[in-house]
Motif scaffolding. Sequence first.
Motif, PDB file in Angstrom:
ATOM      1  N   GLY A   4       0.812  -1.201   0.000  1.00  0.00           N
ATOM      2  CA  GLY A   4       0.000   0.000   0.000  1.00  0.00           C
ATOM      3  C   GLY A   4       0.847   1.253   0.000  1.00  0.00           C
ATOM      4  N   LEU A   5       2.171   1.053  -0.025  1.00  0.00           N
ATOM      5  CA  LEU A   5       3.151   2.144  -0.084  1.00  0.00           C
ATOM      6  C   LEU A   5       3.160   3.007   1.161  1.00  0.00           C
ATOM      7  N   TYR A   6       2.779   2.406   2.296  1.00  0.00           N
ATOM      8  CA  TYR A   6       2.870   3.131   3.563  1.00  0.00           C
ATOM      9  C   TYR A   6       4.291   3.023   4.098  1.00  0.00           C
ATOM     10  N   PRO A   7       4.881   4.128   4.512  1.00  0.00           N
ATOM     11  CA  PRO A   7       6.218   4.054   5.083  1.00  0.00           C
ATOM     12  C   PRO A   7       6.187   3.521   6.512  1.00  0.00           C
ATOM     13  N   PHE A   8       7.249   2.871   6.916  1.00  0.00           N
ATOM     14  CA  PHE A   8       7.371   2.465   8.308  1.00  0.00           C
ATOM     15  C   PHE A   8       8.731   2.887   8.842  1.00  0.00           C
ATOM     16  N   ASP A   9       8.789   3.060  10.137  1.00  0.00           N
ATOM     17  CA  ASP A   9      10.009   3.459  10.845  1.00  0.00           C
ATOM     18  C   ASP A   9       9.989   2.690  12.162  1.00  0.00           C
ATOM     19  N   SER A  10      10.648   1.545  12.179  1.00  0.00           N
ATOM     20  CA  SER A  10      10.542   0.624  13.310  1.00  0.00           C
ATOM     21  C   SER A  10      11.834   0.561  14.108  1.00  0.00           C
ATOM     22  N   TRP A  11      11.661   0.310  15.429  1.00  0.00           N
ATOM     23  CA  TRP A  11      12.797   0.190  16.343  1.00  0.00           C
ATOM     24  C   TRP A  11      12.752  -1.157  17.056  1.00  0.00           C
ATOM     25  N   GLY A  12      13.916  -1.707  17.274  1.00  0.00           N
ATOM     26  CA  GLY A  12      14.025  -2.890  18.101  1.00  0.00           C
ATOM     27  C   GLY A  12      13.907  -2.514  19.577  1.00  0.00           C
ATOM     28  N   GLN A  13      13.825  -3.519  20.433  1.00  0.00           N
ATOM     29  CA  GLN A  13      13.584  -3.286  21.852  1.00  0.00           C
ATOM     30  C   GLN A  13      14.843  -2.895  22.620  1.00  0.00           C
ATOM     31  N   GLY A  14      15.997  -2.981  21.992  1.00  0.00           N
ATOM     32  CA  GLY A  14      17.230  -2.646  22.689  1.00  0.00           C
ATOM     33  C   GLY A  14      17.873  -3.866  23.304  1.00  0.00           C
TER      34      GLY A  14
END
Length: 120
Positions: free
Chosen positions: A103-113
């Motif tokens: 759907g061409l939605y951008p994502f910006d994900s982070w790991g839990q550390g």
Amino acid sequence: VQLQASGGGLVQPGGSLRLSCAASGNIVSINFMAWYRQIPGKQRELVAWFTIGGGTPKYADSVKGRFTISRDNAKNTMFLQMNSLKPEDTAVYYCNVKGITPGLYPFDSWGQGTQVTVSS
């Protein structure tokens, strides 16, 4: 998109650790992958990164020559090989991935550390 980081631990000065970060979910493409680290009371620091299609990986001066960032495209996983570790490398390490979902939605994900402690 979720990220699962692993590989931290306690290591003596001069030792090595390898961090992993696996991405799961619906991903059409990834355009940025990075490792950050944070010491309590300080801002998060960008340690190593690469822009897909943007040439060679980049490193903070503090880790250049000792750390190597890499990826496994087939598994949507990235790594941070850390050699010649110093006590000042002690921090919580976070992975970050940016890209596009269906759907061409951008994502910006982070790991839990994941905690890395360098101490004798």
